[in-house]
Design an enzyme around this catalytic site. Structure first.
Site, PDB file in Angstrom:
ATOM      1  N   ARG A 106       8.814   7.393  -5.459  1.00  0.00           N
ATOM      2  CA  ARG A 106       8.989   6.114  -6.155  1.00  0.00           C
ATOM      3  C   ARG A 106       7.617   5.535  -6.447  1.00  0.00           C
ATOM      4  O   ARG A 106       6.596   6.012  -5.927  1.00  0.00           O
ATOM      5  CB  ARG A 106       9.791   5.121  -5.311  1.00  0.00           C
ATOM      6  CG  ARG A 106       9.137   4.718  -3.983  1.00  0.00           C
ATOM      7  CD  ARG A 106       9.770   3.470  -3.415  1.00  0.00           C
ATOM      8  NE  ARG A 106       9.365   3.151  -2.067  1.00  0.00           N
ATOM      9  CZ  ARG A 106       8.231   2.546  -1.713  1.00  0.00           C
ATOM     10  NH1 ARG A 106       7.354   2.203  -2.647  1.00  0.00           N
ATOM     11  NH2 ARG A 106       7.966   2.292  -0.447  1.00  0.00           N
ATOM     12  N   ASP A 126       8.952   9.565   2.208  1.00  0.00           N
ATOM     13  CA  ASP A 126       8.893  10.039   3.587  1.00  0.00           C
ATOM     14  C   ASP A 126       7.426  10.295   3.952  1.00  0.00           C
ATOM     15  O   ASP A 126       6.877  11.359   3.669  1.00  0.00           O
ATOM     16  CB  ASP A 126       9.721  11.319   3.739  1.00  0.00           C
ATOM     17  CG  ASP A 126       9.809  11.789   5.181  1.00  0.00           C
ATOM     18  OD1 ASP A 126       9.083  11.251   6.049  1.00  0.00           O
ATOM     19  OD2 ASP A 126      10.607  12.712   5.453  1.00  0.00           O
ATOM     20  N   ASP A 209      -3.830  -1.558   3.226  1.00  0.00           N
ATOM     21  CA  ASP A 209      -2.608  -1.694   2.450  1.00  0.00           C
ATOM     22  C   ASP A 209      -2.931  -2.457   1.165  1.00  0.00           C
ATOM     23  O   ASP A 209      -3.994  -2.279   0.592  1.00  0.00           O
ATOM     24  CB  ASP A 209      -1.524  -2.379   3.290  1.00  0.00           C
ATOM     25  CG  ASP A 209      -0.115  -1.938   2.921  1.00  0.00           C
ATOM     26  OD1 ASP A 209       0.180  -1.885   1.717  1.00  0.00           O
ATOM     27  OD2 ASP A 209       0.693  -1.675   3.829  1.00  0.00           O
TER      28      ASP A 209
END
Length: 302
Positions: A106, A126, A209
């Site tokens: 995605r 995953d 992040d």
């Protein structure tokens, strides 16, 4: 330098599983963000504490507004145009889709560059597979999705641009990478040059992040798993560190009337979640941010 700053938990915004992509919408005095597994975009109007949510058929990972208030979004199967209705309804049309080289992929982190082109990266969901099948794509003002611009990414993240638009930042937050790169960027063609390491978070706590750049040109990254916001200068020096109550900050964005409030979304882990994990936090980081660029193209929303 560690800085003690009070972070306010925005309870009215609700609690997410994976909060990501905070976007300040000045015209509304509102903060938007996504909850990826809930397939949801959330809006919190700050003055009234009114919360609105929109739920979709696919996971929404990143988005940006155009000048008309419509949305371009990176979802599971491609890039979509979205019209958010006040009642919580949404009209959605798929605009483009890459050929994913692996199953279970995605889009992940994304935003517009200073010229209004929408950029978003892909990943294998995953993370235990540590698959480098992810790539960074450019969706330009003409509605064309590029071939992969940067390849070999495991968990693409941390996309941002310098104030003059001539440096692009990108990170890979997978535990095997934990790197932030800087690229010389041609704003006319939308082409990054060769990467150089800005920050190696293996020398610090956490994983890099989502990110934001402030008006001084410094790069703020959320140190996921470490409950920290880290600010690096353009030369790669860590010059500010702020602790958050939540352990997994995921992305930050500047907002408020003068762009001096730093908002941070967080993730609620499956195991050992604290009472603060999953909420959005607001704090005064002592610096102003930059307006988030609108998408420059026309979005053909159904």
């Amino acid at each position: 330098m560690s800085v003690a700053v009070r972070a306010e938990r925005l309870d009215a915004g609700g609690r997410a599983t994976v909060g990501e992509c905070p976007v300040w919408r000045a015209e509304e005095g509102a903060l938007y963000w996504v909850d990826i597994p809930a397939r949801r975009i959330v809006r919190l109007q700050i003055a009234s504490a009114r919360r609105t949510e929109w739920t979709f058929a696919e996971q929404v990972a990143c988005f940006a507004f155009d000048a008309a208030g419509r949305v371009v979004a990176g979802m599971e199967s491609g890039v979509f145009g979205v019209s958010l209705q006040e009642a919580g309804d949404a009209r959605v049309v798929r605009l483009a889709a890459p050929e994913f080289p692996a199953s279970g992929m995605r889009f992940n982190d994304g935003r517009c560059d200073r010229q209004g082109r929408f950029w978003a990266g892909t990943m294998v969901q995953d993370m235990s597979l540590a698959s480098p099948a992810g790539a960074l794509f450019r969706f330009d003002e003409n509605g064309t999705l590029s071939a992969p611009v940067v390849e070999g990414l495991i968990t693409q993240n941390g996309l941002a641009w310098s104030p003059d638009g001539r440096t692009m930042y990108l990170s890979d937050s997978h535990p095997q990478r934990r790197l932030v790169w800087a690229f010389d960027f041609d704003p006319d063609s939308g082409t990054p040059g060769a990467p150089r390491v800005l920050a190696d978070l293996r020398h610090y706590a956490g994983r890099p992040d989502g990110a934001a750049v402030d008006a001084d040109g410094c790069y703020w990254t959320c140190a996921n798993d470490a409950g920290r916001l880290l600010r690096f200068t353009p030369q790669g020096k860590l010059d500010r560190e702020i602790a958050l109550p939540a352990s997994k900050p995921s992305m930050c964005a500047f907002g408020g009337s003068d762009l001096s409030t730093l908002y941070a979304t967080t993730i609620r882990p499956v195991m050992n979640a604290t009472e603060d994990d999953g909420y959005v936090f607001a704090l005064n980081a002592g610096v102003q941010g930059l307006p988030e660029p609108d998408y420059a193209g026309m979005l053909p929303v159904a």
